[in-house]
Design an enzyme around this catalytic site. Structure first.
Site, PDB file in Angstrom:
ATOM      1  N   SER A 251      46.765  42.091  53.327  1.00 30.09           N
ATOM      2  CA  SER A 251      45.951  42.527  52.207  1.00 30.09           C
ATOM      3  C   SER A 251      44.478  42.682  52.603  1.00 30.09           C
ATOM      4  O   SER A 251      43.980  41.982  53.472  1.00 30.09           O
ATOM      5  CB  SER A 251      46.175  41.525  51.073  1.00 30.09           C
ATOM      6  OG  SER A 251      44.991  41.267  50.400  1.00 30.09           O
TER       7      SER A 251
ATOM      8  N   HIS B 204      48.793  44.818  35.933  1.00 29.36           N
ATOM      9  CA  HIS B 204      47.524  45.395  35.467  1.00 29.36           C
ATOM     10  C   HIS B 204      47.489  45.497  33.937  1.00 29.36           C
ATOM     11  O   HIS B 204      48.522  45.675  33.308  1.00 29.36           O
ATOM     12  CB  HIS B 204      47.376  46.783  36.089  1.00 29.36           C
ATOM     13  CG  HIS B 204      46.065  47.434  35.822  1.00 29.36           C
ATOM     14  ND1 HIS B 204      45.898  48.414  34.882  1.00 29.36           N
ATOM     15  CD2 HIS B 204      44.845  47.239  36.383  1.00 29.36           C
ATOM     16  CE1 HIS B 204      44.641  48.817  34.880  1.00 29.36           C
ATOM     17  NE2 HIS B 204      43.982  48.127  35.776  1.00 29.36           N
TER      18      HIS B 204
HETATM   19  C1  LIG Z   1      43.423  50.015  39.336  1.00 31.33           C
HETATM   20  C2  LIG Z   1      44.791  49.654  38.967  1.00 31.33           C
HETATM   21  C3  LIG Z   1      45.454  50.302  37.910  1.00 31.33           C
HETATM   22  C4  LIG Z   1      44.779  51.300  37.034  1.00 31.33           C
HETATM   23  O1  LIG Z   1      44.439  52.417  37.720  1.00 31.33           O
HETATM   24  P1  LIG Z   1      43.386  53.482  37.157  1.00 31.33           P
HETATM   25  O2  LIG Z   1      43.469  54.528  38.193  1.00 31.33           O
HETATM   26  O3  LIG Z   1      42.081  52.751  37.092  1.00 31.33           O
HETATM   27  O4  LIG Z   1      43.846  53.932  35.831  1.00 31.33           O
HETATM   28  C5  LIG Z   1      46.770  49.966  37.664  1.00 31.33           C
HETATM   29  N1  LIG Z   1      47.391  49.038  38.392  1.00 31.33           N
HETATM   30  C6  LIG Z   1      46.786  48.375  39.401  1.00 31.33           C
HETATM   31  C7  LIG Z   1      47.568  47.368  40.173  1.00 31.33           C
HETATM   32  C8  LIG Z   1      45.463  48.662  39.719  1.00 31.33           C
HETATM   33  O5  LIG Z   1      44.878  48.014  40.726  1.00 31.33           O
END
Ligand SMILES: *Cc1c(COP(=O)(O)O)cnc(C)c1O
Length: 386
Positions: A326, A125
């Site tokens: 998934s 992410h």
């Molecule tokens: C959505 C997501 C995040 C970030 O999460 P937030 O709650 O939006 O800060 C981090 N990692 C992955 C894999 C995600 O899908």
């Protein structure tokens, strides 16, 4: 009919009315983001009249008493159990979302191994790169496979070149675009094989962590598989009106970084000082209402809708696919019209639909119908208009 307010002008009432319409419409037509919209917290709405603040460590006393620490601890306990943490060695808190949870995991890792390198896959992410930058830790991006999972060979080869350095590994359980899952036990075995004893694996399980425990066969992303900390988002699979997240870690790791702050009469173990106290309440309410069985049912429903969506897309000639277990259906990027109507996230040449628990077969049918009737060419090259 615009509601009349005693404190606002007619124009301002109109603004709120329009905003409400806008948000409602937008909510009803998105399929591309991992956000549940079927929650109902109306039974606990009255808590909004209190200045709740979960200041400090949820597991310690604090002089500010308008807080929900007790429920927060129960939420942490629930997920620690779901993630097979050691019942005598877990800790955590409710964060503002997985971005903060990931920051916390990396922060702990860096405090434990100040000389380490962070390894993360290119499918991680976007919060990961930013967090690594904030913490100023040297890092190396690892290739990911076609399905979005980390490339274990590239990881092992890169690690070999840096055997003298401690290793922090950022694994993802459910990547953002393809919901791919990095195998924590495989990562752990590679670290063992190369005898890198100072290591730390953080598992970013933002979306899939909430239902990972119900996957068959069991997928190794737990503490018992080698994770030192696991993060999830609360507003994704469970659903919340305010973004929220959870970080679960080992108490023994936290103990290494805690400092006593006399002003709050507690330990300063969290990233924010003042912390949202309503979100732990929502999460507590949701897990009490659903229980483990309810969560599992939500997952099985999502899985069924995802299977349906994948098959339907294939039937109309679109090469859709999913990673095993998934709820995200991946397909070649579609037209602007469809993307905008259904708010589909698109990256490079792929789009996805995430079959969150509120997504129904009927919605998928409407979506498929729109694709079939769309006359725009998805590969049309946009041109300058002058
Ligand atoms: C959505 C997501 C995040 C970030 O999460 P937030 O709650 O939006 O800060 C981090 N990692 C992955 C894999 C995600 O899908």
């Amino acid at each position: 009919m615009i509601p009349i307010s005693e404190s606002l002008s007619i124009q301002d009432c109109q603004r709120l009315f329009d905003l409400n319409q806008y948000i409602e419409n937008a909510r009803d037509t998105f399929l591309g983001y991992p956000v549940s919209k079927d929650f109902d917290y109306s039974e606990i709405n009255h808590f909004f009249k209190y200045p709740i603040n979960n200041l400090g460590d949820p597991f310690e006393n604090c002089t500010y008493k308008v807080q929900t620490h007790e429920l927060e601890m129960e939420v942490i306990g629930f997920f620690a159990k779901l993630f097979r943490a050691d019942p005598k060695d877990y800790w955590g808190y409710v964060t503002n979302g997985s971005s903060e949870s990931n920051l916390y995991g990396l922060y702990l890792a860096r405090e434990l191994h100040p000389k380490a390198i962070v390894y993360y896959s290119e499918s991680a992410h976007y919060s990961i790169r930013k967090n690594i930058h904030l913490l100023n830790i040297p890092s190396i991006a690892i290739r990911s496979q076609e399905n979005g999972e980390i490339d274990y060979d590239d990881f092992e080869n890169t690690l070999k070149l840096n055997r003298n350095k401690p290793a922090i590994v950022l694994a993802t359980f459910g990547t953002t675009m393809k919901e791919a899952k990095d195998d924590v036990s495989k990562i752990k075995n590679i670290l063992k094989r190369l005898v890198i004893q100072d290591n730390y694996i953080h598992c970013d399980a933002a979306l899939s962590g909430s239902y990972g425990a119900f996957m068959q066969p069991r997928f190794p992303f737990y503490f018992m598989d080698g994770a030192e900390s696991i993060s999830i988002s609360g507003h994704k699979f469970i659903g919340s009106p305010i973004p929220t997240g959870v970080i679960i870690t080992k108490r023994s790791n936290r103990d290494r970084i805690s400092k006593v702050i006399s002003y709050i009469g507690s330990l300063d173990t969290t990233i924010s000082g003042s912390r949202n106290g309503h979100c732990p309440l929502f999460l507590w309410y949701a897990i009490k209402k659903l229980g483990v069985e309810g969560l599992k049912k939500r997952y099985l429903h999502s899985l069924e809708v995802a299977e349906y969506c994948e098959q339907k897309l294939k039937t109309i000639g679109i090469p859709a696919w999913r990673n095993p277990n998934s709820i995200t259906v991946v397909f070649p990027k579609t037209t602007e019209e469809i993307k905008s109507k259904w708010q589909l996230a698109t990256q490079g040449d792929i789009s996805h639909i995430i079959c969150m628990p509120n997504v129904t077969i009927e919605q998928i049918d409407l979506f498929i119908n729109d694709i079939e009737n769309c006359t725009e060419n998805p590969n049309e090259i946009t041109e300058f208009s002058w």
